[in-house]
Scaffold this motif. Sequence first.
Motif, PDB file in Angstrom:
ATOM      1  N   GLY A  54     -33.555 -10.243  33.069  1.00  0.00           N
ATOM      2  CA  GLY A  54     -32.662  -9.132  32.764  1.00  0.00           C
ATOM      3  C   GLY A  54     -31.245  -9.335  33.277  1.00  0.00           C
ATOM      4  N   ILE A  55     -31.103  -9.928  34.438  1.00  0.00           N
ATOM      5  CA  ILE A  55     -29.773 -10.059  35.053  1.00  0.00           C
ATOM      6  C   ILE A  55     -28.873 -10.977  34.230  1.00  0.00           C
ATOM      7  CG2 ILE A  55     -30.409 -11.892  36.686  1.00  0.00           C
ATOM      8  CD1 ILE A  55     -28.556 -10.286  38.701  1.00  0.00           C
ATOM      9  N   LYS A  56     -29.499 -11.982  33.625  1.00  0.00           N
ATOM     10  CA  LYS A  56     -28.756 -12.938  32.788  1.00  0.00           C
ATOM     11  C   LYS A  56     -28.088 -12.188  31.619  1.00  0.00           C
ATOM     12  CE  LYS A  56     -31.541 -15.175  30.303  1.00  0.00           C
ATOM     13  NZ  LYS A  56     -32.849 -15.795  30.126  1.00  0.00           N
ATOM     14  N   THR A  57     -28.871 -11.334  30.961  1.00  0.00           N
ATOM     15  CA  THR A  57     -28.362 -10.557  29.831  1.00  0.00           C
ATOM     16  C   THR A  57     -27.313  -9.547  30.310  1.00  0.00           C
ATOM     17  OG1 THR A  57     -30.673 -10.633  29.213  1.00  0.00           O
ATOM     18  CG2 THR A  57     -29.222  -9.439  27.729  1.00  0.00           C
ATOM     19  N   ALA A  58     -27.587  -8.907  31.449  1.00  0.00           N
ATOM     20  CA  ALA A  58     -26.641  -7.916  31.982  1.00  0.00           C
ATOM     21  C   ALA A  58     -25.289  -8.576  32.265  1.00  0.00           C
ATOM     22  CB  ALA A  58     -27.202  -7.290  33.257  1.00  0.00           C
ATOM     23  N   PHE A  85     -21.744  -7.776  30.365  1.00  0.00           N
ATOM     24  CA  PHE A  85     -20.679  -7.319  31.254  1.00  0.00           C
ATOM     25  C   PHE A  85     -19.440  -8.210  31.082  1.00  0.00           C
ATOM     26  CE2 PHE A  85     -18.544  -7.724  35.417  1.00  0.00           C
ATOM     27  CZ  PHE A  85     -18.146  -6.404  35.587  1.00  0.00           C
ATOM     28  N   LEU A  86     -19.657  -9.515  31.089  1.00  0.00           N
ATOM     29  CA  LEU A  86     -18.526 -10.453  30.951  1.00  0.00           C
ATOM     30  C   LEU A  86     -17.891 -10.335  29.570  1.00  0.00           C
ATOM     31  CD1 LEU A  86     -19.908 -13.687  32.689  1.00  0.00           C
ATOM     32  CD2 LEU A  86     -18.224 -12.077  33.586  1.00  0.00           C
ATOM     33  N   ARG A  87     -18.734 -10.186  28.552  1.00  0.00           N
ATOM     34  CA  ARG A  87     -18.208 -10.068  27.191  1.00  0.00           C
ATOM     35  C   ARG A  87     -17.229  -8.886  27.102  1.00  0.00           C
ATOM     36  NH1 ARG A  87     -22.271  -7.866  22.896  1.00  0.00           N
ATOM     37  NH2 ARG A  87     -21.726  -6.065  24.173  1.00  0.00           N
ATOM     38  N   ASP A  88     -17.627  -7.741  27.669  1.00  0.00           N
ATOM     39  CA  ASP A  88     -16.782  -6.547  27.629  1.00  0.00           C
ATOM     40  C   ASP A  88     -15.503  -6.730  28.452  1.00  0.00           C
ATOM     41  OD1 ASP A  88     -18.682  -5.485  26.047  1.00  0.00           O
ATOM     42  OD2 ASP A  88     -19.615  -4.224  27.606  1.00  0.00           O
ATOM     43  N   GLU A  89     -15.648  -7.281  29.650  1.00  0.00           N
ATOM     44  CA  GLU A  89     -14.479  -7.449  30.521  1.00  0.00           C
ATOM     45  C   GLU A  89     -13.498  -8.469  29.949  1.00  0.00           C
ATOM     46  OE1 GLU A  89     -13.648  -5.672  33.131  1.00  0.00           O
ATOM     47  OE2 GLU A  89     -15.507  -4.513  33.219  1.00  0.00           O
ATOM     48  N   LEU A  90     -14.028  -9.520  29.334  1.00  0.00           N
ATOM     49  CA  LEU A  90     -13.156 -10.576  28.797  1.00  0.00           C
ATOM     50  C   LEU A  90     -12.329 -10.088  27.612  1.00  0.00           C
ATOM     51  CD1 LEU A  90     -15.539 -13.665  29.148  1.00  0.00           C
ATOM     52  CD2 LEU A  90     -13.352 -13.352  30.324  1.00  0.00           C
ATOM     53  N   LYS A  91     -12.856  -9.058  26.918  1.00  0.00           N
ATOM     54  CA  LYS A  91     -12.096  -8.462  25.804  1.00  0.00           C
ATOM     55  C   LYS A  91     -10.801  -7.841  26.330  1.00  0.00           C
ATOM     56  CE  LYS A  91     -15.794  -7.084  22.785  1.00  0.00           C
ATOM     57  NZ  LYS A  91     -16.715  -5.971  22.684  1.00  0.00           N
ATOM     58  N   GLU A  92     -10.892  -7.222  27.517  1.00  0.00           N
ATOM     59  CA  GLU A  92      -9.734  -6.566  28.140  1.00  0.00           C
ATOM     60  C   GLU A  92      -8.818  -7.577  28.819  1.00  0.00           C
ATOM     61  OE1 GLU A  92      -9.443  -3.090  28.215  1.00  0.00           O
ATOM     62  OE2 GLU A  92     -11.183  -3.133  26.850  1.00  0.00           O
ATOM     63  N   ASN A  93      -9.436  -8.546  29.480  1.00  0.00           N
ATOM     64  CA  ASN A  93      -8.673  -9.502  30.282  1.00  0.00           C
ATOM     65  C   ASN A  93      -9.302 -10.898  30.152  1.00  0.00           C
ATOM     66  OD1 ASN A  93      -7.470 -11.054  32.214  1.00  0.00           O
ATOM     67  ND2 ASN A  93      -8.193  -9.845  33.980  1.00  0.00           N
TER      68      ASN A  93
END
Length: 337
Positions: A214-218, A222-230
């Motif tokens: 689960g942590i791998k997917t989380a 999480f990174l996908r969303d944050e990388l969109k912003e920055n």
Amino acid sequence: MGTNNIVILAIESSCDETSAAVIVDGKVLNNIVATQSVHEKYGGVVPELASRAHQENLIPVVQEAIFSAGISKDQLSAIAFTRGPGLMGSLLVGVSFAKALAYARGIPLIEVNHMQAHILAHFIDAPQPSFPFICLTVSGGHTQLVLVKDHLDMTVIGETQDDAVGEAFDKTAKLLGLPYPGGPLIDRHAKNGNPKAFTFPITRMPELNYSFSGIKTAVLYFLRDELKENPNFIEENLSDLCASIQFSLIQMLLIKLKLAVAEHQVKNVAIAGGVSANSGLREALGQLAKEKNWNLFIPEFEYCTDNAAMIAMAAHYKYLKGEFSSLEVTPLAKMKL
Ligand code: KG4
Ligand code: ZN
């Protein structure tokens, strides 16, 4: 060295470390390890490349072990090897070599279970745990809680239902752009980070079991969303990301370890396997042991990751009990404890 000494040559080739060790009367004389760097650029162990590297490294590693122990091959009482679990091609290199040597010299062959050997690494040096103890074995391929009643009497009381914790370290490290194996790199970056900076899920499984997929997917989402912003999010937050991921993984390990120790009412607690080299885990365990009044046993770094010294130690106990294998023995990719 007289004819009464028990002299065993042990070989480890289950994954990406080619290793040989010599043990005399239960005392490990050396531990020669050739680490395969060929996998770094692929982000994980490539089985075919691992087999080829074992084939190349095994004879030089064995020769160095024999030479530095100051013995000759005709003094060997037995030859030991890792039968499994591991990569089939990698195991085959070690098994075939061990069989050929045992046949040529007319000496016994001793098969060793890799997971049992990780635990028996605790008997290479002092201090040694007394029985019974609980061992948390954490590696790239396994995560197990084991009740150890004697050197060769162990029961798995809980284990991961999917990924191993080492795999979770390595796969999340890969998402952060770190090379393989990422576990030690997460450990290094985490030292400068805040473990509470980000929150990743703590998966709770029934009984004494684990789940680390689960942590791998989380982390991925999480990174996908944050990388969109920055687009520089990872570089700017690497230490905090590593510290936060490591924190969640350690919490998950410790929750079940506490439960296992309480259920089985033991005082002696040990950890083994590659991930037990993790400094965050070592520190957290040290604190927990103090709080709970446990006797805690952590092996030397050298004996945490894959090595032949632990195979030699296991082989010594099997030799004493006369547990030998026939020349028909084959490797087992999956092998129960
Ligand atoms: O026991 P091992 O050498 O091989 C297996 O049997 O799998 O364990 C290798 C695993 C890898 O996943 C590696 O990333 C992890 O142990 N590892 C660590 C550290 N050192 C090795 N993980 C976290 N922190 C470390 N310091
Ligand atoms: Zn291992």
